[in-house]
Write an enzyme that holds these catalytic residues in place. Structure first.
Site: not given
Length: 152
Positions: A56, A58, A86, A89
Site C-alpha cells: 500500500h 502508506e 486502511c 496502514c
C-alpha cells in the site's frame, strides 16, 4: 512552514504518486512522509505491480522514510495520503510513531482512521496520531472515481 510548503503542496506530491500508481494499473493512492518541511519518503500503491498484498502507498512511504532516516521510529513526521488509510496502514502509522496524518478522501468501505475504525486515536495503544482529514478532498476523490470509471 514556509508559504510554499503548505499542506496542499505536500498533498499534491502524494497525488503525483497516486497518478504513477494508476499508470501501472494500481488503485491511485499516493503518500509522502514529511519531516521538518522536507519529504523523506514517497510511496504509491504497488499491489498489482509487485503482486504484494501489503504494498500500500502508506507502507511504501514509511519504508522509504525509515530507510532515509536509518531507523523505524518516524517521530516528528507527518504523512500525507490521498485516501484514508486502511486498518493495516493505520496500524503501521501507530507503530512508526508518526505524529500527524493528513489525508484527502475518506474511505467508507475500508477506512481505519475515521470511517470504520479510529485506530490512530485509540488510547489503548501506545501511541496516537493526530488526524487531519479533507486535504484536497475533491481532487483525491476525483482520482479514484476516474480510475474506477475507466475500469467499467
Amino acid at each position: 512552514m514556509s508559504p510554499q510548503l503548505t499542506h496542499e503542496y505536500f498533498m499534491r506530491l502524494a497525488i503525483n504518486q497516486a497518478r504513477i500508481a494508476a499508470a501501472h494499473g494500481d488503485i491511485p493512492v499516493g503518500a509522502v512522509v514529511v519531516r521538518e518541511g522536507a519529504v523523506i519518503g514517497r510511496g504509491r500503491n504497488m499491489r498489482e505491480f509487485r503482486q504484494d498484498p501489503a504494498a500500500h502507498a502508506e507502507i511504501e512511504a514509511l519504508r522509504d522514510a525509515a530507510a532515509q532516516l536509518g531507523g523505524w521510529r518516524l517521530t516528528a513526521c507527518a504523512v500525507y495520503c490521498t485516501l484514508e488509510p486502511c486498518v493495516m496502514c493505520a496500524g503501521a502509522l501507530v507503530q512508526a510513531q508518526v505524529e500527524h496524518l493528513y489525508y484527502g478522501a475518506a474511505d467508507p468501505k475500508a477506512g481505519g482512521v475515521e470511517s470504520l475504525y479510529q485506530i490512530l486515536e485509540d488510547s489503548r495503544l501506545n501511541h496516537q496520531v493526530l488526524v487531519h482529514p479533507g486535504i484536497l478532498q475533491e481532487e483525491c476523490e476525483r482520482l479514484l472515481k476516474d480510475f474506477f470509471e475507466r475500469l467499467r
